[in-house]
Design a protein around this motif. Structure first.
Motif, PDB file in Angstrom:
ATOM      1  N   PRO A 655      29.017  45.581  -6.920  1.00  0.00           N
ATOM      2  CA  PRO A 655      30.077  44.582  -6.703  1.00  0.00           C
ATOM      3  C   PRO A 655      29.516  43.213  -6.334  1.00  0.00           C
ATOM      4  N   THR A 656      30.280  42.186  -6.637  1.00  0.00           N
ATOM      5  CA  THR A 656      29.936  40.826  -6.249  1.00  0.00           C
ATOM      6  C   THR A 656      30.292  40.596  -4.787  1.00  0.00           C
ATOM      7  N   ALA A 657      29.878  39.443  -4.270  1.00  0.00           N
ATOM      8  CA  ALA A 657      30.213  39.092  -2.888  1.00  0.00           C
ATOM      9  C   ALA A 657      31.716  38.987  -2.706  1.00  0.00           C
ATOM     10  N   GLU A 658      32.388  38.472  -3.738  1.00  0.00           N
ATOM     11  CA  GLU A 658      33.836  38.363  -3.658  1.00  0.00           C
ATOM     12  C   GLU A 658      34.489  39.736  -3.567  1.00  0.00           C
ATOM     13  N   ALA A 659      33.973  40.684  -4.342  1.00  0.00           N
ATOM     14  CA  ALA A 659      34.531  42.034  -4.323  1.00  0.00           C
ATOM     15  C   ALA A 659      34.294  42.715  -2.975  1.00  0.00           C
ATOM     16  N   MET A 660      33.204  42.309  -2.305  1.00  0.00           N
ATOM     17  CA  MET A 660      32.875  42.898  -1.000  1.00  0.00           C
ATOM     18  C   MET A 660      33.625  42.224   0.146  1.00  0.00           C
ATOM     19  N   ALA A 661      34.458  41.236  -0.156  1.00  0.00           N
ATOM     20  CA  ALA A 661      35.109  40.460   0.905  1.00  0.00           C
ATOM     21  C   ALA A 661      35.935  41.324   1.836  1.00  0.00           C
ATOM     22  N   GLY A 662      36.582  42.347   1.322  1.00  0.00           N
ATOM     23  CA  GLY A 662      37.391  43.217   2.164  1.00  0.00           C
ATOM     24  C   GLY A 662      36.552  43.951   3.189  1.00  0.00           C
ATOM     25  N   ILE A 663      35.359  44.382   2.792  1.00  0.00           N
ATOM     26  CA  ILE A 663      34.457  45.062   3.735  1.00  0.00           C
ATOM     27  C   ILE A 663      33.926  44.063   4.752  1.00  0.00           C
ATOM     28  N   TYR A 669      32.377  44.910  11.054  1.00  0.00           N
ATOM     29  CA  TYR A 669      31.347  44.678  10.034  1.00  0.00           C
ATOM     30  C   TYR A 669      30.202  43.854  10.625  1.00  0.00           C
ATOM     31  N   ALA A 670      28.945  44.229  10.270  1.00  0.00           N
ATOM     32  CA  ALA A 670      27.778  43.515  10.796  1.00  0.00           C
ATOM     33  C   ALA A 670      26.766  43.124   9.727  1.00  0.00           C
ATOM     34  N   GLU A 711      38.673  52.557   6.268  1.00  0.00           N
ATOM     35  CA  GLU A 711      39.097  51.467   5.386  1.00  0.00           C
ATOM     36  C   GLU A 711      38.013  51.155   4.350  1.00  0.00           C
ATOM     37  N   LEU A 712      36.759  51.207   4.772  1.00  0.00           N
ATOM     38  CA  LEU A 712      35.648  50.982   3.836  1.00  0.00           C
ATOM     39  C   LEU A 712      35.679  52.020   2.716  1.00  0.00           C
ATOM     40  N   ARG A 713      35.880  53.280   3.062  1.00  0.00           N
ATOM     41  CA  ARG A 713      35.927  54.321   2.035  1.00  0.00           C
ATOM     42  C   ARG A 713      37.145  54.123   1.116  1.00  0.00           C
TER      43      ARG A 713
END
Length: 723
Positions: A655-663, A669-670, A711-713
């Motif tokens: 995934p792109t950074a945009e797709a990872m935005a929810g995580i 998140y760290a 939520e991550l899963r």
């Protein structure tokens, strides 16, 4: 206070000095005692009784602790065991007879103080990693001169016992010198055995065979051995001269260099002279007092200089074999301590992992051991460590060839070959998983049905990262897993010609990351694994979390892991041990002599106060400072969860950074590490290599971490779909 601040904890030299000083004191006691009783008793009879009792005691202790493991250790290091038996017999029998002819203080001086000269000259030959500083050479020379003065005093009647016969003096001096040379060789040989994972008790269990046999032969040959009269002195000698003092000496040998030990034992004459003040037969000799005071000063000079040299020594160059995965962070960690790095790429690195690309003074591609060793010597490399699993075997070979601190080499294959690993645990008397190694699938199926039972775990012999690790519940699944393993190669490109089958260990799984230097282990972290089984029987990582160091289960696992490290002779470098806490206690899954994978050192420092990377760099560059850390070096400061990303589908892309935005927006998140760049095709996750990456969640609220994990899963269900 940080985890490395340990007020009152003695340095490694301090832990070596104190036992040897106590040994010197007790040796002086027995020399004075023996000097009195041996005038009328047969030394051979006393020695036979004393060493027989001592040998039986320590052999029983070792058999009770290690079982058949001590036999395997002796078999692996038989040359050193034979050598230390010979030198032990020479040392003890000659000193016992020398006491019939010359005063105890002179025996003590001659039999112990010639040691520094011998160790300075022969130590680097007998043990290639031994090094002597200039002050120690000066102290050795000065002590030797004072020995000559004391010898002259003995021959001319200026010692505390006055005039003695020329023939008796020469004979006594000669025997004492032989004893001293043999004793010095004993110190170096004991250090060699200690370097090979022999504990102080182990050394004492195997070093007296020839001494016992020789003593009883002399007793049998004597016209009047007077065994009855020698029984009580033999019992006293066992307690005050052998069991306790020699155990103290072995502790000192474990923690200090042979040169330091050989200097410290020279304090014995001062103690002996002090005891002689209570002997009305003797008068205080100014010559003896002056020489012994000089020896004491020279000992202090040599030991203090060694201590200062180790504290202020500039770190030498460190060679990293295969600086991949977590190992890619090691050059920067070493630079922080002023150490330069050389990179050695093995012939079979794991190309799935990300390498270090900078931070080296030289990059070497390994082809031939002799050629690589020659280049490392030219570059003045003082330590070789494995940066990844693929570098473990070569790092051991290069360390052994260079004579630099490394791991034990009696069974180096046990640190890579999973079957040899289990065999090493079995020989050490440690709990281990029932295991078979075979080229025949029918043999494996029969073994499972007779011995292990179902289910059973199938795996390659020497791979890593859950590569082709499959749980099988039926013979058909075993055959399918076997065929798949032998048809392919492991992560390092080597053909799988044999397959391991191992009993399924039911329980909670943990991993323990450690760092060792000179056989002393420090625990950097203990985490509990949570795994899942995916279609096809593959077992993959789901997530893991650290456990408190004082947790009861963690304490048991940490204690067991130290025993595993000793059994596998992991003495210098990192260790990554996976341990299952079963109903019968901790049992090893497997152990790697390298850094644990998937680490982010700054996260570890933040949450645990230290990191395995930091400790390994410290151990390499500043070993004395490293050894001041407590055995368990971490504290749980914050609560992280390492979540492995899992692609459950047959396809997908990173995934792109945009797709990872929810995580990234999750409250806990760290940090994220992706294994490949955005847009790269993804396979279905079946092992570490096929995982898209991992995410760290950190929060002091367990409920928050649990909610964010769920939520991550949920986000992951569509995360890897092409966009």
């Amino acid at each position: 206070m940080s985890s490395q601040d340990v007020p009152g904890r003695p340095s490694v030299i301090g832990r070596g000095v104190a036992p040897v000083v106590c040994y010197a004191f007790m040796t002086a006691v027995v020399n004075v005692y023996a000097g009195r009783v041996f005038q009328s008793l047969d030394p051979a009879a006393v020695a036979a009784i004393s060493f027989s009792l001592t040998g039986v005691l320590f052999a029983a202790l070792e058999l009770g602790t290690r079982g058949s493991g001590i036999v395997a250790m002796v078999r692996a290091r038989w040359r050193d065991v034979v050598a230390i038996n010979v030198t032990t017999a020479m040392a003890w029998l000659t000193v016992l007879f020398s006491l019939k002819y010359i005063e105890p203080a002179i025996v003590n001086v001659l039999s112990l103080a010639v040691g520094p000269v011998f160790v300075a000259l022969a130590g680097p030959i007998l043990r290639r990693s031994s090094k002597t500083v200039a002050a120690e050479m000066g102290a050795s020379a000065g002590i030797f001169v004072l020995i000559l003065a004391l010898t002259w005093g003995s021959l001319t009647g200026r010692s505390a016992v006055g005039q003695i016969g020329h023939r008796e003096a020469v004979l006594g001096v000669g025997l004492a010198v032989v004893s001293g040379l043999a004793s010095a060789a004993n110190i170096v040989l004991s250090k060699r055995l200690s370097d090979s994972a022999f504990s102080p008790k182990s050394v004492l269990a195997v070093r007296f065979f020839i001494t016992i046999a020789a003593s009883w032969l002399m007793v049998g040959a004597a016209a009047q051995p007077r065994l009855a009269q020698s029984l009580l002195p033999g019992l006293v000698l066992t307690a005050i001269s052998v069991v306790v003092p020699l155990y103290l000496l072995q502790l000192g040998v474990k923690h200090a260099e042979p040169m330091t030990v050989s200097l410290l034992v020279c304090l014995g004459p001062g103690f002996a002279l002090a005891f002689q003040l209570f002997d009305r037969r003797l008068t205080v000799s100014p010559l003896s007092v002056g020489c012994i005071m000089g020896i004491t000063a020279l000992v202090a000079w040599g030991v203090v200089t060694r201590h200062r040299a180790q504290r202020h020594a500039q770190p030498g160059r460190v060679a990293i074999v295969d600086a991949y995965s977590t190992g890619r962070h090691l050059p920067a960690a070493l630079r922080a301590y002023g150490a330069e790095c050389v990179h050695v790429q093995s012939s079979s690195p794991d190309l799935h992992l990300v390498p270090a690309e900078e931070g080296f003074v030289r990059q070497l591609s390994h082809d031939d051991v002799d050629a690589t060793v020659g280049e490392l010597r030219r570059l003045q490399v003082g330590l070789v460590v494995a940066g990844a699993e693929s570098g473990v075997e070569l790092a051991d070979q290069l360390s052994a060839a260079l004579g630099t601190p490394g791991n034990g080499m009696s069974r180096p294959g046990s640190r890579r070959n999973k079957y040899e690993m289990v065999t090493a645990l079995r020989d050490a008397g440690l709990p281990h998983a029932a295991t078979i190694l075979s080229r025949d699938v029918d043999e494996i199926v029969g073994w499972v049905e007779r011995v292990a039972g179902w289910p059973v775990v199938m795996k390659p012999v020497a791979s890593a990262g859950t590569d082709n690790v499959v749980t099988c519940a039926t013979p058909e699944q075993v055959r399918a897993a076997f065929d798949k393993i032998v048809a392919g190669v492991d992560r390092y490109g080597r053909n799988n010609t044999e397959v391991i089958a191992q009993e399924f260990l039911a329980g909670d799984e943990y991993f323990v990351n450690t760092v060792s230097r000179h056989g002393e282990h420090r625990t950097a972290e203990i985490w509990r694994y949570y795994k899942r089984q995916v279609p096809g029987g593959h077992i993959i990582f789901d997530h893991h979390e650290p456990v408190r160091a004082d947790d009861a289960d963690a304490v048991a696992i940490e204690r067991y892991t130290r025993q595993v490290l000793d059994a596998l002779e992991i003495r210098n470098g990192a260790g990554h041990s996976e341990v299952m806490l079963t109903a019968r206690g901790p049992v090893l899954v497997e152990c790697g002599a390298r850094l644990g994978g998937g680490q982010v050192p700054e996260i570890n420092m933040r949450c645990l106060g230290t990191s395995q990377m930091h400790l390994l760099a410290l151990a390499a560059a500043r070993p004395a400072e490293f050894l001041r850390h407590p055995p368990v070096a971490y504290r749980l400061l914050e609560h992280p969860r390492h979540v492995s990303l899992i692609n459950a589908g047959e396809g997908g892309v990173v995934p792109t950074a945009e797709a990872m935005a929810g995580i990234h927006a999750l409250p806990s998140y760290a940090y994220t590490v992706m294994a490949m760049p955005a847009g790269h095709p993804l396979p279905r996750t079946i092992d570490v290599v096929s995982s898209p990456g991992f995410v760290y969640l950190i929060s002091d609220d367990p409920a928050q971490i649990t909610a964010d994990y769920r939520e991550l899963r949920r986000i992951e269900q569509t995360l890897y779909e092409p966009r």
